[in-house]
Design a protein around this motif. Structure first.
Motif, PDB file in Angstrom:
ATOM      1  N   ASN A  25     -10.070  -2.638  13.204  1.00  0.00           N
ATOM      2  CA  ASN A  25      -8.936  -2.349  14.089  1.00  0.00           C
ATOM      3  C   ASN A  25      -9.416  -2.043  15.506  1.00  0.00           C
ATOM      4  O   ASN A  25      -8.794  -2.464  16.489  1.00  0.00           O
ATOM      5  CB  ASN A  25      -8.132  -1.171  13.548  1.00  0.00           C
ATOM      6  N   GLY A  26     -10.519  -1.308  15.593  1.00  0.00           N
ATOM      7  CA  GLY A  26     -11.083  -1.029  16.913  1.00  0.00           C
ATOM      8  C   GLY A  26     -11.535  -2.305  17.607  1.00  0.00           C
ATOM      9  O   GLY A  26     -11.311  -2.485  18.812  1.00  0.00           O
ATOM     10  N   GLY A  27     -12.162  -3.206  16.842  1.00  0.00           N
ATOM     11  CA  GLY A  27     -12.586  -4.486  17.401  1.00  0.00           C
ATOM     12  C   GLY A  27     -11.416  -5.346  17.841  1.00  0.00           C
ATOM     13  O   GLY A  27     -11.458  -5.991  18.898  1.00  0.00           O
ATOM     14  N   ASN A  28     -10.360  -5.373  17.019  1.00  0.00           N
ATOM     15  CA  ASN A  28      -9.167  -6.129  17.394  1.00  0.00           C
ATOM     16  C   ASN A  28      -8.505  -5.543  18.632  1.00  0.00           C
ATOM     17  O   ASN A  28      -7.973  -6.271  19.478  1.00  0.00           O
ATOM     18  CB  ASN A  28      -8.175  -6.155  16.225  1.00  0.00           C
ATOM     19  N   TYR A  29      -8.540  -4.225  18.734  1.00  0.00           N
ATOM     20  CA  TYR A  29      -7.997  -3.572  19.928  1.00  0.00           C
ATOM     21  C   TYR A  29      -8.825  -3.927  21.151  1.00  0.00           C
ATOM     22  O   TYR A  29      -8.284  -4.238  22.212  1.00  0.00           O
ATOM     23  CB  TYR A  29      -7.963  -2.047  19.724  1.00  0.00           C
ATOM     24  N   LEU A  30     -10.139  -3.896  20.989  1.00  0.00           N
ATOM     25  CA  LEU A  30     -11.022  -4.258  22.088  1.00  0.00           C
ATOM     26  C   LEU A  30     -10.773  -5.706  22.508  1.00  0.00           C
ATOM     27  O   LEU A  30     -10.753  -6.019  23.711  1.00  0.00           O
ATOM     28  CB  LEU A  30     -12.481  -4.067  21.668  1.00  0.00           C
ATOM     29  N   TYR A  31     -10.590  -6.578  21.536  1.00  0.00           N
ATOM     30  CA  TYR A  31     -10.279  -7.992  21.794  1.00  0.00           C
ATOM     31  C   TYR A  31      -9.039  -8.120  22.671  1.00  0.00           C
ATOM     32  O   TYR A  31      -9.034  -8.831  23.691  1.00  0.00           O
ATOM     33  CB  TYR A  31     -10.087  -8.686  20.443  1.00  0.00           C
ATOM     34  N   ASN A  32      -7.976  -7.420  22.293  1.00  0.00           N
ATOM     35  CA  ASN A  32      -6.734  -7.485  23.064  1.00  0.00           C
ATOM     36  C   ASN A  32      -6.874  -6.832  24.437  1.00  0.00           C
ATOM     37  O   ASN A  32      -6.341  -7.329  25.434  1.00  0.00           O
ATOM     38  CB  ASN A  32      -5.598  -6.821  22.285  1.00  0.00           C
ATOM     39  N   LEU A  33      -7.582  -5.717  24.481  1.00  0.00           N
ATOM     40  CA  LEU A  33      -7.772  -5.027  25.756  1.00  0.00           C
ATOM     41  C   LEU A  33      -8.572  -5.878  26.736  1.00  0.00           C
ATOM     42  O   LEU A  33      -8.234  -5.971  27.925  1.00  0.00           O
ATOM     43  CB  LEU A  33      -8.476  -3.694  25.534  1.00  0.00           C
ATOM     44  N   LEU A  34      -9.628  -6.512  26.244  1.00  0.00           N
ATOM     45  CA  LEU A  34     -10.432  -7.376  27.107  1.00  0.00           C
ATOM     46  C   LEU A  34      -9.615  -8.565  27.602  1.00  0.00           C
ATOM     47  O   LEU A  34      -9.721  -8.962  28.768  1.00  0.00           O
ATOM     48  CB  LEU A  34     -11.678  -7.857  26.358  1.00  0.00           C
ATOM     49  N   LEU A  35      -8.803  -9.135  26.710  1.00  0.00           N
ATOM     50  CA  LEU A  35      -7.935 -10.235  27.127  1.00  0.00           C
ATOM     51  C   LEU A  35      -6.958  -9.780  28.204  1.00  0.00           C
ATOM     52  O   LEU A  35      -6.727 -10.482  29.195  1.00  0.00           O
ATOM     53  CB  LEU A  35      -7.160 -10.797  25.926  1.00  0.00           C
ATOM     54  N   GLY A  36      -6.372  -8.587  27.997  1.00  0.00           N
ATOM     55  CA  GLY A  36      -5.412  -8.067  28.961  1.00  0.00           C
ATOM     56  C   GLY A  36      -6.029  -7.833  30.327  1.00  0.00           C
ATOM     57  O   GLY A  36      -5.444  -8.180  31.358  1.00  0.00           O
ATOM     58  N   ARG A  37      -7.229  -7.264  30.347  1.00  0.00           N
ATOM     59  CA  ARG A  37      -7.910  -6.999  31.618  1.00  0.00           C
ATOM     60  C   ARG A  37      -8.431  -8.287  32.255  1.00  0.00           C
ATOM     61  O   ARG A  37      -8.363  -8.469  33.474  1.00  0.00           O
ATOM     62  CB  ARG A  37      -9.070  -6.027  31.393  1.00  0.00           C
ATOM     63  N   PHE A  38      -8.964  -9.180  31.450  1.00  0.00           N
ATOM     64  CA  PHE A  38      -9.585 -10.402  31.963  1.00  0.00           C
ATOM     65  C   PHE A  38      -8.539 -11.389  32.490  1.00  0.00           C
ATOM     66  O   PHE A  38      -8.756 -12.037  33.518  1.00  0.00           O
ATOM     67  CB  PHE A  38     -10.408 -11.054  30.848  1.00  0.00           C
ATOM     68  N   LEU A  39      -7.408 -11.492  31.794  1.00  0.00           N
ATOM     69  CA  LEU A  39      -6.423 -12.518  32.130  1.00  0.00           C
ATOM     70  C   LEU A  39      -5.336 -12.036  33.084  1.00  0.00           C
ATOM     71  O   LEU A  39      -4.761 -12.840  33.815  1.00  0.00           O
ATOM     72  CB  LEU A  39      -5.762 -13.042  30.839  1.00  0.00           C
TER      73      LEU A  39
END
Length: 418
Positions: A25-39
Motif C-alpha cells: 500500500n505504501g508503494g502504491n501510494y508512492l506510485y500515485n504521489l510520484l505520478l501526481g508530482r511528476f505530471l
C-alpha cells in the motif's frame, strides 16, 4: 543474520502478510504521489483514470480470487483439482473477452473520459487476461493461507509497476497515459511470480459434482454482484468527476481521493485475512462474530485517527504528498476521508456476510451504490457537493449494515434459547 532468522521464525505468516500489505500500500501510494508530482493535475487525471479503470475491473479479478480462496478451504482431492483447472480456464476466457471489448471500444472510451489517446486503453486491454489469471493464482495462496507466497505476488506487481512506470516517464518523451498503461501491463506479468501452476490444465472438460457446482455458482454470482457494487461505490465518483469536470478539477479530485482512501487500502488487508478465517470457523462449527468485532475495531480506530489528522493538518498533508498546486482541496480532505472511513467499516461487515453466504447485504450495497451515482449525477455543482453526496450514501450504508447484523444475531440468540 542469525538474530533476524530467529525473529522471523517467531512471526506468523499472517503477521508477515500484514507487514507486506502495508509495504505494498505504501508503494502504491508512492506510485500515485510520484505520478501526481511528476505530471501535474491535468496529466495526472489521465493516470488516475487508468488506475480507476483497473479498480473497476478488479470486481471480476476479486471474484475469481475470493471464490478460489473459499473453495480451497472447502474442497479437497479431485474436486479441488477440477475446480482449480476450471477457474484458470474461465479466467483466461473472460479476461480475453473483456480485453477485446476494451480494445474495440477504445475510441469511444477516449471520448467518454476526455482522454488524449485511445492507445492507452488498447494497451490496458491487452493486460486484462493476465490480471485475471494472476487473481486465480492469488486465490489459491489465500485459501491455503500461504500468505508468504501471496505477499510476494503483490510485492512483485507493485515494485515493477512503480519502477518501470517512472523509468518510462523519465526516459521517454511520450504521452503519459500510454506510458502509464504500459507500466501497468508489464507489472501484471511480474505479478504472476510465484505461480502455483503444477498440474493445471486449461483443456480440461471435467466438471464438479452437481452439489458442488451449485455451491460454486451461487458464491460466484453473489461475490461478483457484491464486488461490482463495491467498485461502483468506491470508484464511480472519480469517473463521474472526470466526465462532469475539466481536467484540472479531475486531477485535483484524484489527489483528494488518493489521500482520503488510505484507510480503505489498509482495510483491504484485513479482508484478505477475514474471509478464510470466517469460512474455517463456520466449517468447524465455531462462533464467527468475534473475528468481525476484532477487525471492525481495528478499522474503526484507524479511521478515526486518519479523519482527525486530515481535519487538523490538511495543508501539511496535501503539500507533503502532492505539492502546493493541489492545496485548493485542503478543506475537503477530512470530509472525503470520513466518507471513505464509513465505507471501509461497512465493507468489513459486508465481507463477513459474504463469507457466510448471506445475500441481503449484497442487495443493500447495490442499492446504495446506485444511489450514490444518482446523487452525484443530480448534485455536482462543485467538488464539495460530490463529497457531501458520498457522506450521505456511506452513512446510510453503514447504519443499515449494523442493523442487519444486530437483527441476525438477535434471531440467532432467540433460536438458541427456544
Amino acid at each position: 543474520m542469525t538474530a533476524i532468522r530467529l525473529m522471523l521464525r517467531k512471526v506468523s505468516q499472517e503477521q508477515l502478510f500484514m507487514l507486506s500489505v502495508l509495504i505494498v500500500n505504501g508503494g502504491n501510494y508512492l506510485y500515485n504521489l510520484l505520478l501526481g508530482r511528476f505530471l501535474g493535475p491535468e496529466a495526472f487525471s489521465e493516470a488516475a483514470l487508468l488506475i480507476t479503470l483497473l479498480l473497476v475491473l478488479s470486481f471480476l479479478g476479486m471474484t475469481f480470487q475470493l471464490a478460489v480462496a473459499k473453495f480451497a478451504v472447502l474442497f479437497t482431492g479431485n474436486e479441488w483439482r477440477i475446480f482449480k483447472n476450471n477457474s484458470y480456464k474461465q479466467s483466461a476466457i473472460i479476461g480475453t473477452i473483456v480485453g477485446l471489448i476494451i480494445t474495440i471500444f477504445s475510441s469511444k472510451l477516449q471520448v467518454l473520459f476526455n482522454a488524449q489517446s485511445q492507445w492507452m486503453f488498447i494497451i490496458f486491454g491487452i493486460g486484462i487476461p493476465i490480471y485475471f489469471f494472476m487473481s486465480v493464482n492469488r486465490g489459491t495462496y489465500q485459501g491455503n493461507q500461504e500468505f508468504n507466497r501471496l505477499s510476494i505476488t503483490y510485492q512483485t506487481e507493485m515494485w515493477s509497476r512503480l519502477l518501470i512506470t517512472m523509468l518510462l516517464l523519465i526516459l521517454l518523451d511520450f504521452e503519459p497515459g500510454i506510458l502509464v498503461s504500459t507500466g501497468i501491463l508489464i507489472s501484471f506479468m511480474f505479478g504472476l511470480y510465484p505461480s502455483d501452476m503444477q498440474g493445471v490444465s486449461l483443456n480440461t472438460s471435467e466438471k464438479l459434482s452437481p452439489e458442488n457446482a451449485k455451491k460454486v455458482s451461487q458464491f460466484v454470482v453473489l461475490t461478483a454482484c457484491y464486488e461490482l457494487t463495491q467498485i461502483i461505490i468506491n470508484n464511480s465518483d472519480i469517473l463521474m468527476v472526470k466526465h462532469y469536470f475539466d481536467a484540472l478539477d479531475a486531477g485535483l479530485y484524484a489527489s483528494l481521493a488518493l489521500i482520503g482512501r488510505v484507510v480503505y487500502f489498509v482495510a483491504w488487508m484485513f479482508v484478505m485475512l477475514l474471509l478464510p478465517a470466517v469460512v474455517q470457523k463456520q466449517k468447524d462449527g465455531e462462533p464467527t462474530a468475534p473475528i468481525l468485532f476484532k477487525y471492525v475495531t481495528y478499522i474503526g480506530l484507524l479511521s478515526a485517527a486518519i479523519v482527525i489528522s486530515c481535519y487538523l493538518f490538511p495543508d501539511l498533508i496535501i503539500t507533503l504528498m502532492f505539492g502546493e498546486s493541489y492545496l485548493s482541496m485542503a478543506n475537503l480532505l477530512w470530509q472525503y476521508a470520513l466518507a471513505t472511513s464509513l465505507f471501509a467499516v461497512s465493507n468489513i461487515f459486508a465481507y463477513y456476510f459474504l463469507s457466510l453466504d448471506h445475500y441481503v447485504p449484497v442487495i443493500i450495497s447495490g442499492i446504495l451504490g446506485l444511489s450514490q451515482i444518482v446523487l452525484v449525477a443530480l448534485f455536482h455543482e462543485n467538488l464539495a457537493t460530490v463529497v457531501h453526496m458520498q457522506i450521505i450514501a456511506m452513512s446510510t450504508l453503514l447504519v443499515v449494515q449494523i442493523i442487519y447484523f444486530l437483527n441476525k444475531e438477535l434471531n440467532k440468540n432467540n433460536r438458541l434459547t427456544d
